[in-house]
Scaffold this active site. Structure first.
Site, short mmCIF file in Angstrom:
data_model
loop_
_atom_site.label_atom_id
_atom_site.label_comp_id
_atom_site.label_asym_id
_atom_site.label_seq_id
_atom_site.Cartn_x
_atom_site.Cartn_y
_atom_site.Cartn_z
NE ARG A 46 -2.67 0.46 3.39
CZ ARG A 46 -2.03 1.19 4.30
NH1 ARG A 46 -1.80 2.47 4.08
NH2 ARG A 46 -1.63 0.65 5.43
CE1 TYR A 100 -14.83 5.21 -18.63
CE2 TYR A 100 -14.50 5.77 -16.33
CZ TYR A 100 -14.82 4.85 -17.29
OH TYR A 100 -15.13 3.57 -16.93
CG ASP A 172 -8.53 9.80 -18.79
OD1 ASP A 172 -7.79 9.04 -19.42
OD2 ASP A 172 -9.56 9.42 -18.18
CE LYS A 197 -11.29 0.99 -19.89
NZ LYS A 197 -11.67 2.36 -19.55
C1 LIG Z 1 -12.02 3.10 -18.47
C2 LIG Z 1 -11.62 4.51 -18.35
C3 LIG Z 1 -11.36 5.09 -17.10
C4 LIG Z 1 -11.54 4.35 -15.81
O1 LIG Z 1 -10.68 3.27 -15.68
P1 LIG Z 1 -11.01 1.95 -14.80
O2 LIG Z 1 -9.77 1.15 -15.01
O3 LIG Z 1 -12.26 1.35 -15.33
O4 LIG Z 1 -11.19 2.40 -13.39
C5 LIG Z 1 -10.93 6.41 -17.09
N1 LIG Z 1 -10.81 7.14 -18.20
C6 LIG Z 1 -11.07 6.62 -19.42
C7 LIG Z 1 -10.92 7.48 -20.62
C8 LIG Z 1 -11.48 5.30 -19.54
O5 LIG Z 1 -11.76 4.80 -20.75
#
Ligand SMILES: *Cc1c(COP(=O)(O)O)cnc(C)c1O
Length: 383
Positions: A46, A100, A172, A197
């Site tokens: 952690r 998102y 992001d 992703k």
């Molecule tokens: C999927 C996604 C997230 C969140 O990610 P998780 O791994 O599901 O928590 C954040 N931003 C974008 C653009 C995403 O596609």
């Protein structure tokens, strides 16, 4: 490693030498207990500093041209921890209008409890961001290309605006991946990822990451150890393994997506295609100036009267599925999934209709993807 080429970084950056057996890949260290006496670092899962967590953080940092990196248990763990690390009670944050769905929910469902004020912009021009800045604004947060409309925001202009007003800028970068876009090079302070992703890329990992300069990552670490969104060493290992082929995968995603966007754009059953690689995209030139490739994500609108459910069910290879960025092609309706919690009115304001389809282009042979789409169009057209 920074001076090495992309695929060399993907393959080698951050790796742990196997000094015991000389194996070719990083060993997995599963220990949750490490010595505390006479050591420079007290390691604990952690604390985000086990050997595999550090190796992965260093790899993603190298890919993003950042000083330091920290992996998380999910993209949302990275996003929520990072936002809370830089925002106190009474502060204000400016968010891009399209972010998102999970990040949007986190903001609207939780920020009031923390006494944090926020504004979503009306558009993505620099004037749209600047006019929302208040005396207590601390953070500016963007996402480009956005989900699901693939809107492009000017990264350098936002970074410059943040500097001018002494704000921390965050992006992001999930949709682009560091292969296509490295926002630190444009002056952005903090880069966030859902590693679920493209970084993971095989639809079998849930993880997240943040990269920035050392001082910012330390600030995030202080919050992270309290919130506890740390990632397991086994997941770190899997992700390190996935990233070795990130450059190759994303190159194929880019190539396939452009061909499919062009195919869809000229198809009579399709009304509109959203893909930054198309010359018809309103911000194609901006995308070209800040991206090395246009990514694997695109969205499209069927012609009026065509049933989006029927179309998806008629697909044989392409899977109607949640999530995105796997090696396999997938498709979904944002209105029923990622943006389902939003009101119909809010969706409409963002331009997300109930029949907008979001397509995550896989790395299959493009002729096979197109054949699958073509057959589904034919079946949807008949009666
Ligand atoms: C999927 C996604 C997230 C969140 O990610 P998780 O791994 O599901 O928590 C954040 N931003 C974008 C653009 C995403 O596609």
């Amino acid at each position: 490693m920074k001076k090495r080429g992309l695929n060399t970084i993907c393959t080698h950056a951050g790796e742990i030498k196997d000094t015991q057996f000389g194996g070719a890949v990083s060993p997995i260290f599963m220990a949750s207990s490490y010595p505390y006496m006479d050591v420079e670092v007290m390691r604990y899962p952690r604390y985000f500093n086990t050997p595999n967590q550090e190796a992965l953080g260093n790899k993603i940092a190298a890919l993003e041209h950042a000083e330091a990196g920290m992996p998380f248990a999910s993209g949302m763990a990275a996003i929520s921890t990072t936002l809370l690390a830089f925002l106190q009670k009474g502060d204000h944050v400016v968010f891009q209008n399209e972010i998102y769905g999970g990040a949007f929910n986190f903001v609207v469902e939780e920020f009031d409890k923390f006494g944090i004020d926020y504004t979503f912009t009306k558009g993505v021009s620099i004037a749209d961001f600047e006019c929302e800045i208040k005396p207590n604004t601390k953070v500016i947060y963007i996402e480009t290309p956005s989900n699901p409309l693939l809107t492009i925001t000017d990264i350098k202009a936002v970074a410059d605006l943040a500097k001018k007003h002494n704000l921390v800028s965050m992006i992001d970068n999930t949709f682009a991946s560091p292969v296509n876009q490295t926002p630190i090079d444009f002056g952005i302070d903090i880069v966030l990822h859902s590693a679920t992703k493209y970084l993971g890329g095989h639809s079998d990992i849930c993880a997240g990451a943040v990269v920035s300069k050392e001082a910012h990552v330390n600030t995030i670490f202080q919050k992270g150890k309290n919130l506890g969104g740390s990632i397991s060493d086994f997941m770190c290992y899997l992700l390190e393994r996935s990233i070795k082929t990130l450059g190759l995968r994303v190159a194929k995603h880019n190539e396939n997506a452009l061909a499919i966007a062009q195919y869809l754009e000229s198809h009579k059953a399709v009304q509109k295609v959203y893909y930054p690689g198309l010359v018809s995209h309103p911000n194609h030139h901006l995308a070209k100036s800040q991206m090395k490739g246009f990514g694997g994500m695109l969205s499209f609108e069927l012609m009026d009267g065509l049933d989006a459910h029927k179309f998806q069910k008629a697909l044989k290879m392409i899977k109607p599925s949640l999530s995105l960025a796997g090696v396999e092609s997938t498709i979904l309706l944002p209105a029923e999934t990622s943006h389902a919690l939003m009101s119909k009115k809010a969706r409409k304001e963002q331009g997300i209709s109930d029949t907008l389809l979001r397509f995550s282009t896989g790395i299959e042979e493009v002729e096979d993807i197109i054949e699958d789409l073509e057959l589904a169009f034919k079946k949807t057209n008949n009666k």
